[in-house]
Design an enzyme around this catalytic site. Structure first.
Site, PDB file in Angstrom:
ATOM      1  NE  ARG A  74      23.337 -38.278 -26.257  1.00 18.33           N
ATOM      2  CZ  ARG A  74      24.290 -38.698 -25.436  1.00 18.33           C
ATOM      3  NH1 ARG A  74      25.393 -39.228 -25.897  1.00 18.33           N
ATOM      4  NH2 ARG A  74      24.142 -38.575 -24.116  1.00 18.33           N
ATOM      5  N   GLY A 113      30.952 -43.212 -28.684  1.00 13.36           N
ATOM      6  CA  GLY A 113      30.354 -42.882 -29.986  1.00 13.36           C
ATOM      7  C   GLY A 113      31.246 -41.928 -30.770  1.00 13.36           C
ATOM      8  CB  THR A 134      32.067 -40.567 -21.227  1.00 14.76           C
ATOM      9  OG1 THR A 134      30.916 -41.191 -20.640  1.00 14.76           O
ATOM     10  CG2 THR A 134      33.139 -41.627 -21.338  1.00 14.76           C
ATOM     11  CG  ASP A 136      28.442 -43.331 -19.510  1.00 18.00           C
ATOM     12  OD1 ASP A 136      27.878 -42.826 -18.528  1.00 18.00           O
ATOM     13  OD2 ASP A 136      27.974 -43.307 -20.662  1.00 18.00           O
ATOM     14  N   GLY A 179      25.419 -44.397 -16.456  1.00 18.77           N
ATOM     15  CA  GLY A 179      26.539 -45.245 -16.868  1.00 18.77           C
ATOM     16  C   GLY A 179      26.295 -45.952 -18.182  1.00 18.77           C
ATOM     17  CG  HIS A 180      25.004 -45.991 -22.507  1.00 21.98           C
ATOM     18  ND1 HIS A 180      25.745 -46.296 -23.623  1.00 21.98           N
ATOM     19  CD2 HIS A 180      23.726 -45.964 -22.911  1.00 21.98           C
ATOM     20  CE1 HIS A 180      24.938 -46.433 -24.654  1.00 21.98           C
ATOM     21  NE2 HIS A 180      23.710 -46.226 -24.251  1.00 21.98           N
ATOM     22  CD  GLU A 231      21.834 -44.775 -17.521  1.00 29.34           C
ATOM     23  OE1 GLU A 231      20.866 -44.024 -17.437  1.00 29.34           O
ATOM     24  OE2 GLU A 231      22.841 -44.495 -18.213  1.00 29.34           O
ATOM     25  NE  ARG A 289       8.800 -43.432  -0.211  1.00 27.44           N
ATOM     26  CZ  ARG A 289       7.836 -44.221   0.272  1.00 27.44           C
ATOM     27  NH1 ARG A 289       7.765 -45.488  -0.120  1.00 27.44           N
ATOM     28  NH2 ARG A 289       6.964 -43.758   1.157  1.00 27.44           N
ATOM     29  NE  ARG A 298      25.351 -35.550 -19.408  1.00 27.57           N
ATOM     30  CZ  ARG A 298      24.468 -35.885 -20.365  1.00 27.57           C
ATOM     31  NH1 ARG A 298      24.200 -37.162 -20.572  1.00 27.57           N
ATOM     32  NH2 ARG A 298      23.887 -34.985 -21.096  1.00 27.57           N
TER      33      ARG A 298
HETATM   34  O1  F6P Z   1      26.944 -41.036 -21.796  1.00 30.63           O
HETATM   35  C1  F6P Z   1      26.646 -40.255 -20.709  1.00 30.63           C
HETATM   36  C2  F6P Z   1      25.229 -40.444 -20.286  1.00 30.63           C
HETATM   37  O2  F6P Z   1      24.991 -39.576 -19.198  1.00 30.63           O
HETATM   38  C3  F6P Z   1      24.839 -41.877 -19.910  1.00 30.63           C
HETATM   39  O3  F6P Z   1      25.270 -42.231 -18.631  1.00 30.63           O
HETATM   40  C4  F6P Z   1      23.337 -41.799 -20.065  1.00 30.63           C
HETATM   41  O4  F6P Z   1      22.815 -43.083 -20.331  1.00 30.63           O
HETATM   42  C5  F6P Z   1      23.170 -40.884 -21.241  1.00 30.63           C
HETATM   43  O5  F6P Z   1      24.333 -40.100 -21.324  1.00 30.63           O
HETATM   44  C6  F6P Z   1      21.973 -39.969 -21.138  1.00 30.63           C
HETATM   45  O6  F6P Z   1      21.878 -39.281 -22.333  1.00 30.63           O
HETATM   46  P1  F6P Z   1      20.973 -37.989 -22.562  1.00 30.63           P
HETATM   47  O7  F6P Z   1      21.650 -36.840 -21.850  1.00 30.63           O
HETATM   48  O8  F6P Z   1      20.993 -37.810 -24.038  1.00 30.63           O
HETATM   49  O9  F6P Z   1      19.655 -38.276 -21.970  1.00 30.63           O
END
Ligand code: F6P
Length: 371
Positions: A74, A113, A134, A136, A179-180, A231, A289, A298
């Protein structure tokens, strides 16, 4: 002299990255006789000049593989962490590496990004073409990103599986979906998986409204509920508190800023889905739960739709390079591709529009969106 191009993958990994690397590389080699090199670990590897020369053999056998054969990071091109707290603009070094390899273009595969980083490299004279990957689906200018379909499939299957256990135990089960800051994945998987409640960042939720919908279901004979929670979804109260803190940070004196930022970060890091589960258990009397789907969304092999998307965007990228196009996102538009200027889309997050057909469908079906 044969022409040369470079490829790198940046940001979180995503199913379909290898399919895209293969498509760009093979099309560049076969259709245009270009040499192709790959840089390891995103912009970090570009700066460090860590690379692999791809021949067509090394691009074979990767179509179906998850992750990225190049590795990713990143790292930010103009604020690269130096490990001692400093962040530096490393673009001049990257420019040198590109010149050293005499690269006609650099292809970067990434999310929102990466689009910003790509534009910043263009500013120092590196010719960049970006591909939208992505899970997302938050990159502007393209209909869809590769990785999204696969992740939506995984999240949908998880929601499907949660149904039978929620039903058997008369429980509320909350599936937290990645999904950020956007709700594409939770909305898509929630709708496809028949969730009763779908919570997305674009619609701050009211806990009482959710509890009352669950009680109505219970009274009608369904003593279980499935909630697909993004999330990045916040309650109305938390959302207001975040907006207020953000506004305060903007105007606060330097000595107050650390405290305000710490409060903001505590709000962001709070276990929201777990807290919501507790609140719903108390309000409805039903056990609850939480299942956090996390990085499983991913991983693994890309879906056919993602392989096809990555392949068509990748081969189109090679032909754009051959035509001298750069400074663009190679975007999916219906059945075709379009070169969208990075200037138009870098830094612009694609949120779910509130009049999106998926939202309309959810509402027509009586799915509760938390408002
Ligand atoms: O951007 C993809 C993503 O999986 C988001 O959905 C999530 O918030 C973030 O990356 C998690 O990032 P990392 O793998 O750095 O924890």
């Amino acid at each position: 002299m044969p022409r040369s191009i470079g490829i790198l993958t940046a940001g979180g990994d995503s199913p379909g990255l290898n399919a895209a690397i293969r498509a760009v590389g093979k099309a560049a080699q076969r259709a245009y006789g270009m040499h192709v090199i790959g840089f390891y670990d995103g912009f970090l590897g570009l700066m460090q000049n860590r690379f692999v020369r791809f021949d067509s053999d090394s691009l074979s056998g990767i179509l179906t593989r998850g992750g990225t054969v190049l590795g990713t990071s990143r790292a930010k091109v103009d604020k690269m962490e130096m490990g001692d707290g400093r962040r530096m603009d490393m673009r001049p070094l990257m420019r040198d590496v590109v010149d050293q390899h005499d690269l006609e273009a650099l292809v970067v595969l990434g999310g929102d990004g990466t689009m910003r980083n790509a534009l910043k490299l263009e500013e120092v004279g590196i010719k960049v073409l970006a591909l939208p990957k992505t899970i997302d689906n938050d990159v502007s200018g393209t209909d869809v990103t590769f990785g999204f379909d696969t992740a939506m499939g995984i999240a949908t299957e998880a929601i499907d599986r949660l149904h039978s256990t929620a039903h058997s135990h008369h429980r509320i089960i909350l599936a937290e979906v990645m999904g950020h800051d956007v709700g594409w994945l939770a909305l898509g998987a929630g709708l496809a998986g028949g969730a009763d409640v779908i919570l997305i960042p674009e619609i701050p939720y009211d806990i009482e409204a959710i509890a009352s919908s669950i009680q109505t279901r219970k009274a009608a004979g369904s003593a279980f509920s499935i909630i697909a929670a993004a999330e990045g979804a916040y309650s109305r109260e938390d959302n207001k508190a975040r907006a207020a803190l953000r506004a305060e940070v903007e105007t606060a004196d330097d000595d107050r800023k650390p405290d305000l930022k710490a409060r903001l970060s505590a709000l962001d890091k709070a276990p929201r889905t777990e807290n919501l589960a507790d609140a719903l258990e108390e309000a409805t009397g039903l056990e609850s739960r939480v299942t956090i789907l996390g990085h499983v969304q991913r991983g693994g092999t890309p879906s056919p739709a993602d392989r096809l998307l990555a392949t068509r965007l990748g081969t189109a990228t090679a032909s754009y390079i051959a035509d001298g196009v750069h400074g663009v996102l190679v975007a999916a538009r219906g059945e075709t591709t379009e070169a969208v200027p990075l200037k138009e889309i870098a830094g612009v997050t694609k949120f779910v529009p509130l009049d999106h057909p998926w939202i309309d469908s959810a509402r027509s079906l009586g799915i509760v969106l938390g408002d």
